[in-house]
Enzyme design. Structure first.
Site, PDB file in Angstrom:
ATOM      1  N   PHE A 142       0.833  -1.210   0.000  1.00  0.00           N
ATOM      2  CA  PHE A 142       0.000   0.000   0.000  1.00  0.00           C
ATOM      3  C   PHE A 142       0.865   1.257   0.000  1.00  0.00           C
ATOM      4  O   PHE A 142       0.798   2.071  -0.931  1.00  0.00           O
ATOM      5  CB  PHE A 142      -0.938  -0.056   1.211  1.00  0.00           C
ATOM      6  CG  PHE A 142      -1.538   1.264   1.616  1.00  0.00           C
ATOM      7  CD1 PHE A 142      -2.138   2.097   0.676  1.00  0.00           C
ATOM      8  CD2 PHE A 142      -1.517   1.665   2.946  1.00  0.00           C
ATOM      9  CE1 PHE A 142      -2.696   3.323   1.065  1.00  0.00           C
ATOM     10  CE2 PHE A 142      -2.077   2.869   3.335  1.00  0.00           C
ATOM     11  CZ  PHE A 142      -2.653   3.703   2.396  1.00  0.00           C
TER      12      PHE A 142
ATOM     13  N   ASP B 257      12.656 -11.866  -1.302  1.00  0.00           N
ATOM     14  CA  ASP B 257      12.470 -11.795   0.147  1.00  0.00           C
ATOM     15  C   ASP B 257      13.706 -11.135   0.748  1.00  0.00           C
ATOM     16  O   ASP B 257      14.813 -11.674   0.660  1.00  0.00           O
ATOM     17  CB  ASP B 257      12.286 -13.213   0.704  1.00  0.00           C
ATOM     18  CG  ASP B 257      12.015 -13.231   2.195  1.00  0.00           C
ATOM     19  OD1 ASP B 257      12.328 -12.245   2.885  1.00  0.00           O
ATOM     20  OD2 ASP B 257      11.492 -14.254   2.687  1.00  0.00           O
TER      21      ASP B 257
ATOM     22  N   SER C 164       7.517  -5.244   5.268  1.00  0.00           N
ATOM     23  CA  SER C 164       7.043  -5.800   6.540  1.00  0.00           C
ATOM     24  C   SER C 164       5.534  -5.968   6.490  1.00  0.00           C
ATOM     25  O   SER C 164       4.844  -5.102   5.935  1.00  0.00           O
ATOM     26  CB  SER C 164       7.384  -4.881   7.720  1.00  0.00           C
ATOM     27  OG  SER C 164       6.857  -5.413   8.923  1.00  0.00           O
TER      28      SER C 164
ATOM     29  N   GLY D  20      23.075  -3.349   5.209  1.00  0.00           N
ATOM     30  CA  GLY D  20      24.336  -3.786   4.619  1.00  0.00           C
ATOM     31  C   GLY D  20      24.475  -3.334   3.181  1.00  0.00           C
ATOM     32  O   GLY D  20      25.556  -2.909   2.745  1.00  0.00           O
TER      33      GLY D  20
ATOM     34  N   TYR E 237       5.437  -7.471  16.069  1.00  0.00           N
ATOM     35  CA  TYR E 237       5.540  -6.294  15.196  1.00  0.00           C
ATOM     36  C   TYR E 237       6.209  -5.131  15.929  1.00  0.00           C
ATOM     37  O   TYR E 237       7.153  -4.509  15.412  1.00  0.00           O
ATOM     38  CB  TYR E 237       4.148  -5.887  14.722  1.00  0.00           C
ATOM     39  CG  TYR E 237       4.135  -4.711  13.769  1.00  0.00           C
ATOM     40  CD1 TYR E 237       4.705  -4.818  12.501  1.00  0.00           C
ATOM     41  CD2 TYR E 237       3.542  -3.501  14.116  1.00  0.00           C
ATOM     42  CE1 TYR E 237       4.694  -3.746  11.612  1.00  0.00           C
ATOM     43  CE2 TYR E 237       3.517  -2.429  13.240  1.00  0.00           C
ATOM     44  CZ  TYR E 237       4.098  -2.558  11.997  1.00  0.00           C
ATOM     45  OH  TYR E 237       4.082  -1.486  11.127  1.00  0.00           O
TER      46      TYR E 237
END
Length: 324
Positions: free
Chosen positions: A18, A63, A82, A109, A152
């Protein structure tokens, strides 16, 4: 930030979600070459379908908890990957913790390797069920680390700590935005959050489900306002967390009544048990954003909801046609 030829390059993780998809739109409009990375676990290819074919837009199905490879230079990374709704992170608790920890580590990284600025999408949930109201960035929060919502909340708190560690230890340019409840087109109508749930229920003629007595409060931000705040933060030199949200606070019960009035629905309101650790209040103090970014929301809730209504009408219509 450095430049790569005539165009800056940005990686947006969670870019098919979204918020991520709206950010893809904005940075393309600002002249960036945009690399959108998403594993589509909660994002949708539909959110970025209009960008396919744009020579400055690239999609990578990946991923981010695994090693991230992006060829060439990068100027900026927005880490938005997330799950973000209670339904999602309760169904995917370990994945939520992994993307907040491993995913953030991989993205940081990459930012270090590319000498890119890094902006972390954090959340008002770092404040938990707050004992301070409204919530200022200096407030450390009241979070249950072993509760259902902790997967979360703590993932985002850890991500903030890691971003600041990279900033202090490696000198990486990091930015942290604490996002308060946001709404607009491209929300999933079954994601479990109050606004899409109320819209779906009202437009379908079903009762609106309010948890507890509905006295708990939220502050809803229209997506265009949020995107503007994130854009300004990404271009600023400010390294401490910044709240981006709309201070216009409303109780969930009054909000349900507003949705019924907006949609012209005859739906009733029904009450169910309040979920454990559900925050009782939520309102951003945006003094820092006003001072540092010269930002404040331009849309009040009534205006933003009117802009969003047609989207939800279409989504509910599509849903009813697919089940008929």
């Amino acid at each position: 930030m450095k430049t790569n030829g005539t165009k800056k390059r940005i990686l947006i993780t969670g870019g098919a979600g979204f918020l991520g998809s709206h950010l893809c739109d904005r940075y393309l409009q600002e002249g960036y070459e945009v690399i959108c990375m998403d594993n589509l676990s909660t994002g949708s290819a539909d959110n970025i379908a209009h960008l396919i074919g744009n020579e400055d837009f690239h999609f990578i199905n990946h991923d981010v908890t695994n090693y991230i490879h992006v060829g060439g230079e990068l100027d900026l990374i927005l880490h938005f990957a997330s799950p973000a709704s209670p339904i999602d992170y309760l169904e995917m608790p370990i994945q939520t913790l992994k993307v907040g920890s491993l995913g953030t580590h991989k993205a940081l990284g990459l930012a270090k390797a590319k000498n890119a600025r890094f902006l972390l999408a954090s959340t008002s949930e770092v404040y938990g069920d707050p004992l301070v109201h409204p919530q200022k960035e200096e407030y450390w929060g009241n979070v249950n680390p072993i509760g259902f919502r902790g997967v979360y909340d703590e993932a985002k708190r850890f991500a903030e700590a890691m971003a600041m560690a990279y900033h202090r230890y490696h000198g990486l340019e990091t930015r942290i935005v604490r996002i308060f409840n946001t709404y607009g087109a491209r929300m999933r109508i079954h994601d479990g959050r109050a606004l899409p749930t109320f819209m779906r229920q009202a437009l379908s003629g079903n009762p609106l489900t309010v948890y507890g007595d509905g006295s708990q409060t939220r502050s809803f931000t229209y997506v265009d306002d949020l995107v503007e705040g994130i854009w300004r933060l990404s271009q600023s030199d400010y390294t401490e967390p910044v709240n981006i949200g709309n201070p216009q606070e409303v109780s969930i019960l009054d909000f349900a009544k507003e949705i019924i009035e907006l949609t012209g629905s005859d739906s009733e309101i029904v009450f169910e048990e309040l979920p454990k650790d559900d925050p009782q209040v939520r309102q951003p103090d945006i003094t820092r954003a006003q001072k540092v970014l010269d930002w404040e929301p331009k849309h009040d809730r009534k205006e933003g909801l009117k802009k969003t209504l047609s989207y939800f009408k279409e989504k509910v219509k599509q849903g009813s046609e697919s089940t008929s």
